[in-house]
Design a protein around this motif. Structure first.
Motif, PDB file in Angstrom:
ATOM      1  N   GLY A   1      -3.075   5.344  -0.088  1.00  0.00           N
ATOM      2  CA  GLY A   1      -3.727   4.223  -0.156  1.00  0.00           C
ATOM      3  C   GLY A   1      -4.038   3.648  -1.286  1.00  0.00           C
ATOM      4  O   GLY A   1      -4.743   2.527  -1.356  1.00  0.00           O
TER       5      GLY A   1
ATOM      6  N   GLU B   1       1.509   5.605  -0.198  1.00  0.00           N
ATOM      7  CA  GLU B   1       0.667   6.642   0.365  1.00  0.00           C
ATOM      8  C   GLU B   1      -0.269   7.212  -0.122  1.00  0.00           C
ATOM      9  O   GLU B   1      -0.239   7.108  -1.525  1.00  0.00           O
ATOM     10  CB  GLU B   1       1.954   7.766   0.861  1.00  0.00           C
ATOM     11  CG  GLU B   1       3.023   7.500   1.968  1.00  0.00           C
ATOM     12  CD  GLU B   1       4.101   8.460   1.981  1.00  0.00           C
ATOM     13  OE1 GLU B   1       4.068   9.403   1.067  1.00  0.00           O
ATOM     14  OE2 GLU B   1       4.747   8.385   3.266  1.00  0.00           O
TER      15      GLU B   1
ATOM     16  N   MET C   1       0.854  -1.039  -0.004  1.00  0.00           N
ATOM     17  CA  MET C   1      -0.019  -0.160  -0.046  1.00  0.00           C
ATOM     18  C   MET C   1       0.877   1.336   0.017  1.00  0.00           C
ATOM     19  O   MET C   1       1.554   1.465   0.959  1.00  0.00           O
ATOM     20  CB  MET C   1      -0.858  -0.007   1.172  1.00  0.00           C
ATOM     21  CG  MET C   1      -1.908   1.148   1.148  1.00  0.00           C
ATOM     22  SD  MET C   1      -3.055   1.282   2.569  1.00  0.00           S
ATOM     23  CE  MET C   1      -4.126  -0.114   2.232  1.00  0.00           C
TER      24      MET C   1
ATOM     25  N   VAL D   1      -2.983   0.537  -3.871  1.00  0.00           N
ATOM     26  CA  VAL D   1      -2.583  -0.652  -3.631  1.00  0.00           C
ATOM     27  C   VAL D   1      -2.035  -1.191  -5.063  1.00  0.00           C
ATOM     28  O   VAL D   1      -2.604  -1.130  -5.928  1.00  0.00           O
ATOM     29  CB  VAL D   1      -3.567  -1.707  -3.178  1.00  0.00           C
ATOM     30  CG1 VAL D   1      -3.107  -3.113  -3.167  1.00  0.00           C
ATOM     31  CG2 VAL D   1      -4.179  -1.284  -1.793  1.00  0.00           C
TER      32      VAL D   1
END
Length: 63
Positions: free
Chosen positions: A54, A52, A50, A56
């Motif tokens: 959020g 920075e 993940m 993925v």
């Protein structure tokens, strides 16, 4: 450096990663690792992280 080995990736590392929906196009995104999501020591398509913000994705290259 290779993104398929978990020990190569550290929290705070700058990496190039690929998101699931971009695997066909090969579009890479650059970001800072916030969490390592893959538990196994290696993964043939890249360790899932993940970034920075959020996002993925799987690590393709460590910068």
């Amino acid at each position: 450096m290779d993104g398929t080995v978990r020990n190569n990736i550290k929290i705070g590392s700058k990496v190039l990663a690929i998101q699931k929906q971009d695997q066909r196009s090969g579009k890479l995104i650059e970001g800072i690792v916030m969490r390592i999501l893959t538990n196994s020591m290696t993964h043939p398509r890249g360790i899932k992280v993940m970034l920075e913000g959020g996002i993925v994705g799987r690590v393709q290259k460590i910068l």
